[in-house]
Structures are given as C-alpha cells and as structure tokens.
Design a protein around this motif. Structure first.
Motif, short mmCIF file in Angstrom:
data_model
loop_
_atom_site.label_atom_id
_atom_site.label_comp_id
_atom_site.label_asym_id
_atom_site.label_seq_id
_atom_site.Cartn_x
_atom_site.Cartn_y
_atom_site.Cartn_z
N GLY A 412 48.01 32.09 46.00
CA GLY A 412 48.81 31.55 45.08
C GLY A 412 49.23 32.12 43.83
O GLY A 412 49.80 33.26 43.89
N ARG A 413 49.03 31.60 42.74
CA ARG A 413 49.61 32.12 41.57
C ARG A 413 48.46 33.38 40.91
O ARG A 413 48.78 34.05 40.09
N TRP A 414 47.43 33.28 41.77
CA TRP A 414 46.17 33.82 41.11
C TRP A 414 46.32 35.35 41.90
O TRP A 414 45.95 35.72 43.10
N MET A 415 45.98 36.26 40.99
CA MET A 415 45.81 37.95 41.46
C MET A 415 44.17 38.02 41.47
O MET A 415 43.55 37.40 40.61
N ILE A 416 43.91 38.40 42.62
CA ILE A 416 42.29 38.55 42.84
C ILE A 416 41.80 39.97 42.57
O ILE A 416 42.29 40.67 43.16
N GLY A 417 40.64 39.76 41.96
CA GLY A 417 40.09 41.45 41.82
C GLY A 417 38.49 41.05 41.68
O GLY A 417 37.81 40.16 41.35
N TYR A 418 37.94 42.38 42.33
CA TYR A 418 36.13 42.39 42.02
C TYR A 418 35.89 43.51 41.32
O TYR A 418 36.81 44.55 41.30
N GLY A 419 34.73 43.18 40.25
CA GLY A 419 34.47 44.41 39.74
C GLY A 419 32.87 44.50 39.64
O GLY A 419 32.38 43.58 40.02
N VAL A 420 32.58 45.67 39.54
CA VAL A 420 30.97 45.95 39.28
C VAL A 420 30.73 46.65 38.23
O VAL A 420 31.76 47.30 37.70
N ALA A 421 29.61 46.50 37.73
CA ALA A 421 28.88 47.29 36.61
C ALA A 421 27.50 47.32 36.76
O ALA A 421 26.75 46.42 37.22
N ALA A 670 22.96 40.60 29.79
CA ALA A 670 24.17 40.46 29.29
C ALA A 670 24.55 41.96 29.29
O ALA A 670 25.65 42.31 28.85
N GLY A 671 23.63 42.89 29.78
CA GLY A 671 24.15 44.34 29.56
C GLY A 671 25.47 44.80 30.04
O GLY A 671 26.40 44.79 29.11
N GLY A 672 25.57 45.28 31.20
CA GLY A 672 26.89 45.79 31.76
C GLY A 672 27.87 44.64 32.20
O GLY A 672 28.97 44.95 32.71
N THR A 673 27.51 43.49 32.37
CA THR A 673 28.09 42.50 33.02
C THR A 673 29.68 42.15 32.41
O THR A 673 30.34 42.07 33.17
N GLY A 674 29.57 42.38 31.20
CA GLY A 674 31.10 42.19 30.55
C GLY A 674 31.85 43.45 31.34
O GLY A 674 33.04 43.30 31.56
N GLY A 675 31.53 44.61 31.63
CA GLY A 675 32.21 45.71 32.26
C GLY A 675 32.54 45.19 33.80
O GLY A 675 33.53 45.63 34.35
N SER A 676 31.70 44.34 34.33
CA SER A 676 31.93 44.06 35.85
C SER A 676 33.21 43.02 35.93
O SER A 676 34.19 42.97 36.60
N VAL A 677 33.39 42.13 34.79
CA VAL A 677 34.40 41.28 34.64
C VAL A 677 35.73 42.12 34.32
O VAL A 677 36.95 41.84 34.97
N ALA A 678 35.40 42.94 33.39
CA ALA A 678 36.88 43.85 32.90
C ALA A 678 37.19 44.71 34.33
O ALA A 678 38.49 44.78 34.33
N ASN A 679 36.49 45.29 35.05
CA ASN A 679 36.75 45.89 36.10
C ASN A 679 37.50 45.15 37.23
O ASN A 679 38.26 45.55 37.94
N ALA A 680 37.09 43.91 37.55
CA ALA A 680 37.73 42.97 38.30
C ALA A 680 38.94 42.63 37.67
O ALA A 680 39.83 42.39 38.58
#
Lengths: 707, 179
Positions: A412-421, A670-680
C-alpha cells in the motif's frame, strides 16, 4: 535451575505497589522536602541572588545559595576519577551549564518548597558560551588513537570504498523513577535511601563532597526504578539532601523534576563520525577507519567510545580509530546505556551497509566474510566469538532471504525494507564479593551491595544459590543494594550479573566443601548436616578477582556478540518510519535466566529503535539549554511504536570469561540495533540518512515523487 | 502553609473513597492527587515519573476511569471513588492481571508497573465499551481487542526498560485475546 526462565522473585511486590523505592522508604519517619532552583543561563555568572522572599515563607527551613551553602570538598581537575571526585554545589557565582543549581529550598512540604523556590530572585550576567559541536578539522588534535597499517594509503587507491560523515545526537537515559534521595543523619551516621546503581563507588565521591568518612555513610537502594547509566555518578539530589539532613538534623527528601533530569544528570554526548571503509571487490575489508568527535565539558571528560567500539568487529589489515574531545559549556556527559556502542555501532554498521550496497554483496554475507578471531587493539585472541552464528541463525529465523532489492517492495502506502547489523560489547571482569550464610533453621541468606535496577539480580542470585547448594529457591533470601554488604561493582557496564554470580557461586562452593568435609560420606540433606555440624550456621565470602588480577582475562579479549534484523515500513507520502518487526540473536555466554535475559535484550533492542528513529535532545545554540527537555518532546519509544520483537539467545558458555561461563547482556541488545533499523530504512527507500535520528523531515525531501 | 507574604494557605477538607474505604483529609489545596496518595496516605504504589502528565506512572482509576493523578488536585475529588494498585491484589493473592504481568515479565525495574496495570484494566473496559481510538477502523460497532488497539491505548504509559512486548503479551493473556 541456572538458565531456567523463572519469574522474578521481586515480581509480587512490584506489581502490587509494595516495593518501596528511595523516597518511598518509611524508616526515617516524616521528612522535610527539598527543591532545587536551576540556572536560567548556560554560561556566565550570578549578578545578584536574593532568597529573602523565599526565606520568609512560613514552613521554609532554609534556602541555600552560593552565599551561605555549607563548606564542601573541592572538585578535582577534569582528569580526576568519575566516582571519587567531590561534586560540591553552590561553589561560586559562576554558571557552567544551563540548569546548574543556584538555590536549594527546604520546607515542611513539597508544595511550600516549590512555591518558595519560585520566589528566589536571580539576575544573571550571561556570557557567550560554546554550545555547538563542530565537524573535526583535518588538523584536529586527537585525544586517542589506535593505528595499524596505513588506512590513508589504502583509501587513496581503493576502488571500493565508503567515506562518509555521520552524526548522533545528545541522548538521555531517563529512567522512569526520577533521581531521588531520602537522607537521614542520625547519631553521626548518614543513611541515604538513594536510587543508585553502584553504591560503594558512589560513596567515595559523596564522602569527599560532604566531608565525612566513608564508614559514616550507608546507602540503601533496595529497589531502583531503572538506571541506564543515569544513577551511576553522584548528583545534586544526594549531595544536597545529605548536607541538609546534617544541617537540620531531620530527614530530607529531594527528587529531580523530569525536566531537571535533563539538566542535572549527564547525557550521552553528541558525536560526529567519519567512517572510512575499503574492500576488495569480493568484499574483504582492506581498511577500517573511524574518527569521532564528541562533546566534553570543561570540568570533566566522559570519553564516549564512539570511534573504537568497532575495532574488533571485523578483520582488517589496516585500522585507524581516533577520538576527538570538543569542550562545550554544557553539563558533563555521563554513561548512558550502550556507552560507545549505541552511537558508535549504529553509524559504523550503517557504513558497512553502504559498502555492501556498493559491492553488491549481501549485507549478512559481507559481515560473515569479514569474521575475525583477533582483537587488533589488545593484540589478543577473542574468546566466545560467535558473531557468524548469530548472523546465520538470525537470517534463517527472520527470513532474510526474502529481503527486497533496494526500494522495490510496497505494501500500500508503505515502502518496505529489511536491515541487519552486528552487535558487540566488551565483557568486563571486576572484583566482587558476596556473603552467603546457611542457617540451621533451613534458609540461606545472601548479601551483596549489588543493585537490581530491573536487571533481575534478586532472581538470578537465588537461582545460582539454589543450584549450587541444592536447595529450593524459596529458602534463599537475597539482600542486595546495601553499601554495608560485601562490595561488588554494582549495576553498570553489563558487569553486574557475571561478577556477582561468580562471587556468590564461590561462597556457596566454599560452604559446601566445609559441610561435606564435616559430614564425610554420610552427607545427605544440607540443612540436616548444618544442624549437626554447624549448630550456629556457617557463612563464607566468595570473591571474584578483578580482570587485572586474572591471567585468563589478560590472555583473551572478551566480548559478547549479537545480530539484529529489522523490517520497517516508510510512508511514501509522509516519510513516517514504522518498525514492523525485529529479531535479535545473541551469544553472550551462559544465560542465567532465559525469561529475564530475553526481556533485557528486547529492552535494549528497543533502545536501538529509539536511537535510530526517535531520540534526540536538541540544544539551543543561543542559550545552551535543552529545547525539548521533557517526555512530551524528547521522544522515547512507546507501546504504539513497538510491534512484535523477539530475542534468541544461543546456547553458549564462555569458559574464558569465568567458570560459570557467564558474561553480561545489559548493553548488548542496544549495540548495533539502531543500525539494523537505519539499514532497513535505506532498503525500503534507497535514501541514506546519516544524521540520526532518522525522522520524517529528513527523509521526505528524498522520497520518490511518482507514487 | 503560606503564600508569598507569609499568610497562611488554609487547608481544605476533602472526603473521598480510596480502594473502598472512605477518608477525610485536610490538605493544602496545591497538593495533587498523586502527592496526596504518596505523601499523605502512604500509598506509594502510585508512582511519580514526571509530575506533568507525560509518562502515566501515576495512573489511578477515578470513578472507574483512568487518569494521571499528578494532573489533578486532591481537593477536586470530593465524593469520588479512587482505585490504586494497592486495592487490586496483594503479593500473596494477586489480581489476575498482576499475575499475568509476572508470568510474561511485563516489567523490569517495576516503577511504571502499577500505572501500566491500572491502565491496562481500564483499556480493556474502554475497548469492551466500544470507545474508539486513533487506530479504530470504524466508529460504528464493536472495537476489536487487538494488539494494535491495546498498543495505541497503552501509549500514555511509558516504560523505559521497554517491556512493551511483554506487557502486551500479559494484557492479551489476561483478556483472552488473540495476537
């Protein structure tokens, strides 16, 4: 018993409101109420301060300003120890940071104290302050550096490379229980019911400040409503409540308001990073560089290790990490959960994602190809290195093979992405002692000054005792968080659980040996043997050595590992980012309690989500004040922001860490988790935001116009 | 109790019911309901996290509706019926929602927990009464007891330990709802 997902033993008192946190303790009887008045400028001096109107209010016992505050210990220079240093208040007319205490009112009630505080008249002479963190110049004087090989030379000729600037904002711990202290001076002894993480360490600074001997002070923190680093360092509530109760000979309670927690407790410093990566076309790293500038204050330099946390994450023949301190006229920074990692790995793992995209190599595969078993900084082998296991297990469980190509999937309106870190966190071995006493009546007592700040310490200690002694948990009484108890290293830095349980285990083992020796071959029931051979009961203190005293700790570089996988949706019209699901897989040694450990890891992962998408304390460049210093405007994740999240703990046991195989988990999630969200977010949109948090205003201008 | 010039602020008498018991207090009119509970009645299960209505730790039920007790003055509650966490269950005899929070580890430090528990009980009633929320698809008809509805309605209760997934699991379990 060890490892089982046993419900928290302090659960029943917490869910029924019977757990008494700091100010709620009733032992001292009726207390007076203190309220702090904070400075209305960021840098300058007090031209005039007049407390007379406040002093005239009936019910006010005293008002302190720099004119009449009690004598206190002198602060050390900026290089002094964070825990030992005296932290006096009302030293002079100088204002060093916005909100710095300028007056303190003590009254019969909270309402009178707050009302009178508003009557303190202050005129300031503001002076220009330094409030803006600048991008490091090429000629910067680096504070610290780790250099292997020649990153500059490799970067100059690299075909495949990333060289980007990233920034992370000021970030706060902000536990739900405000920093608070109920202080009681009685018969020459000072007792603090304080919400604190590391009691005996904190006493050092307090004793130096209020000019008492350490042995004249007791801190009791039986229940702590969250810490996240914000209750490690000595703060004004403890100093002022102590001075006031000593002066007035009555108990005094002081709590920071939520807004004061933004000004009187240190933050994670903002950072500006330059990350440089070079690789072969196959994705083998040839150079890793991370330079980071962070804010420090003139009085104190908390070295948030942004640049160095990725040093041993991947193999590289050329490595350069450098840290730059920029002095700004702000409150000194302090530890905040994931010190170094939360910001440092978030940006580093974003850069790794950029490299993977450029090379056309799958981001999981790129990380696996650069696995290492060596810490180039410590020049030691890594113990318990299981990053690849975390990545593989996570990819399988998450369904990583379904990852869309960049900016191709829509719902729908949502662009979908996956990320890993990847995540990585040092395991710190510290000295710790604990007492275990076996009573012939059939119960076991454990005492340690270790705190339970929501970490599950009460529960895991009882589990270890129950397993080693072979007794039910119900007969184990765990008394924590009293500074008179044997000394550990408190809750902070993910070192509490491992070092505490090792000391508890050793005490139990010592007792068991003595009982078995006395019982000979007839050993049967432990309490029966204790009654027979030790009618008065018996006790022992168990010790964990400091890492510096332990050859094993000197022979291996010890870390915990994890990988996080995130799926986000980005609204194509508004740029709003919503986390849709997330999975973390962790190898952190032996897990003591699968239920509480999973909770703590998930909680840490949500901190990563907050760092990537929500949290930013904005400083007003004109005044040095926080623009958004409360929960209405400093956005932390709420229920609505957090969908289904799971954490998988690999069966693990790190015999290099200690004989229990246990390491810590408080920071790891908490470590790299923010990176997985950013990469997604990048995978969803094809837009790379390098200035955290990733908010819709930064994304929106770059989103596709043909929708 | 005084104002600026030292004149006494007269205490005000107020009577309300707390957890079924009728009480009469003489209070400084500036005392919030949260402070009255904590500092005047020793009911410290009601927590103060921000004292300005932004975190939900002080949630209590007043005449069955959840409110932030830090945002209301005690003397405004003449005749009201107030429920706090102390009235729900005891460590020995837990309310089923309290038991569900323990079973699903719906807390870590425990400071926001009384507010989360009281709020969750009110949320279930609000959904069953058909009160719509921001995420409700239709204003007509019954509101689903979905995770999305629960999350939206619980968002006024912050948890910095971030026990959110476990809190939702506890509420779902208690309410017999499906994910």
């Amino acid at each position: 018993m060890i490892g089982e997902g046993i419900s928290r033993t302090d659960g029943p008192v917490k869910v029924t409101g019977r757990a008494h946190y700091s100010l709620e303790r009733q032992e001292p009887g009726q207390a007076l109420y203190g309220h702090i008045v904070g400075a209305g400028i960021g840098y300058g001096r007090i031209a005039r301060i007049d407390a007379s109107a406040a002093e005239r209010v009936t019910g006010v016992h005293l008002v302190w300003t720099y004119h009449n505050a009690p004598d206190q210990g002198s602060p050390e220079g900026p290089e002094g120890d964070m825990m030992d240093r005296a932290r006096p208040e009302f030293v002079s007319d100088r204002i060093d940071y916005y909100g710095m205490p300028v007056a303190f009112v003590i009254a019969d009630s909270f309402e009178i104290a707050r009302h009178a505080a508003g009557l303190v008249e202050v005129e300031y002479e503001a002076e220009p302050g330094r409030y803006v963190l600048a991008t490091p110049a090429k000629t910067a004087q680096w504070k610290s550096e780790t250099r292997i090989g020649d990153v500059d030379a490799i970067m100059a000729e690299a075909v495949n490379s990333v060289d980007q600037l990233y920034s992370t904002p000021y970030h706060f711990g902000q536990p739900m229980e405000p920093n608070a202290c109920l202080a009681d001076w009685r018969d020459g002894h000072l007792t603090l019911f304080l919400t604190a993480q590391m009691l005996n360490q904190l006493i050092s600074g307090l004793a130096a400040t209020v000019k008492l001997d350490r042995n004249q002070i007791t801190i009791d923190s039986a229940y702590v409503g969250g810490g996240f680093g914000s209750k490690i360092v000595l703060h004004a509530e403890a100093v002022l409540a102590s001075l006031a109760t000593m002066h007035l000979n009555q108990p005094v309670k002081v709590a920071f308001t939520r807004r004061q927690i933004f000004t009187l407790v240190g933050h994670r410093p903002a950072s500006i990073s330059r990350v440089r990566l070079a690789a072969t076309p196959e994705g083998q790293l040839t150079a890793v560089g991370h330079d980071a500038a962070i804010q420090i204050s003139p009085s104190e330099a908390w070295d948030e290790a942004v640049s160095s946390v990725g040093r041993a994450l991947y193999a590289t023949p050329n490595l350069l990490t450098r840290q730059l301190h920029q002095t700004l006229d702000m409150k000194a920074a302090e530890p905040v959960r994931g010190p170094g990692e939360l910001a440092g790995l978030m940006v580093f793992e974003s850069a790794v994602d950029e490299l993977a995209e450029q090379l056309g190599v799958d981001p999981v595969e790129l990380r696996i190809r650069n696995d290492t078993d060596y810490d180039p900084d410590k020049e030691l082998p890594l113990s318990g290195r299981r990053l690849v296991d975390c990545l593989r297990e996570g990819a399988e469980q998450f369904g990583w093979s379904e990852r869309p190509r960049t900016a191709t999937r829509r719902d729908g309106r949502w662009m979908i992405g996956y990320g890993v870190a990847s995540s990585m966190r040092g395991h710190f071995q510290t000295s710790a002692e604990a007492l275990v006493r076996i009573d012939p009546e059939g119960w076991v007592l454990v005492r340690s000054d270790m705190t339970d700040i929501g970490t599950g310490t009460y529960t895991i200690v009882a589990q270890v005792v129950a397993e080693v002694l072979g007794v039910p948990m119900s007969v184990v009484r765990v008394e924590l968080a009293n500074s008179n108890h044997p000394k550990g290293n408190g809750a902070g830095g993910s070192w509490g659980a491992a070092n505490t349980t090792v000391s508890v285990d050793r005490a139990c083992s010592t007792l068991l040996e003595r009982i078995r020796a006395a019982a000979g071959t007839t050993y049967n029931d432990i309490f029966a043997e204790v009654r027979r051979h030790f009618p008065d009961g018996l006790e022992a203190i168990g010790r964990q050595l400091a890492g510096s005293e332990d050859p094993n700790y000197q022979t291996f570089s010890q870390y915990t590992y994890g990988a996080s996988f995130a799926e986000v949706g980005v609204d194509i019209d508004t740029g709003e980012v919503r986390l849709r699901r997330m999975l973390g897989v962790f190898a952190a040694g032996r897990i003591l309690n699968r239920k509480t450990a999973r909770s703590q890891l998930i909680g840490g992962m949500i901190w990563g989500v907050g760092a990537a998408l929500h949290e930013e304390a904005a400083v007003d460049p004109r005044f040095g004040s926080w623009v958004n210093g409360d929960f209405a405007e400093y956005l932390i994740p709420t229920h609505a922001d957090i969908p289904a999240i799971d954490a998988i703990m690999l069966d693990d046991f790190d015999e290099r860490a200690n004989h229990l195989g246990v390491k810590g988990i408080g920071e790891l999630g908490a470590g790299g988790t923010g990176g997985s969200v950013a990469n997604a977010v990048y995978n969803a949109t094809g837009v790379r935001i390098r200035d955290f948090p990733i908010t819709l205003g930064k994304l929106l201008p770059h989103l596709p116009r043909d929708r | 109790m005084t104002d600026t010039d030292g004149a006494v602020v007269e205490p005000v008498r107020v009577s309300f019911t707390i957890n079924g018991g009728l009480l009469t207090l003489e209070l400084d009119p500036r005392v919030t309901l949260a402070t009255a509970l904590r500092e005047h009645l020793g009911l410290t299960g009601t927590k103060i996290g921000c004292d300005q209505g932004q975190c939900g730790a002080c949630t209590v039920l007043v005449n069955g509706r959840r409110i932030n007790s830090c945002l209301t003055l005690a003397v405004m509650h003449e005749g009201d019926s107030i429920a706090t966490v102390e009235g729900l269950g005891t460590p020995e005899v837990l309310h089923p929602m309290q038991a569900a929070f323990i079973e699903h580890d719906g807390f870590q430090c425990g400071y926001c927990t009384p507010g989360q528990i009281l709020s969750s009980l009110a949320v279930i009633e609000e959904i069953r009464a058909g009160m719509p929320s921001h995420v409700t698809g239709s204003l007509e008809g019954p509101v689903p007891l979905s995770d999305e509805e629960i999350r939206e309605r619980m968002s006024g209760n912050l948890c910095r330990c971030a026990a959110y997934p476990n809190i939702i699991a506890a509420i779902r379990d208690y309410a017999g709802a499906k994910p």
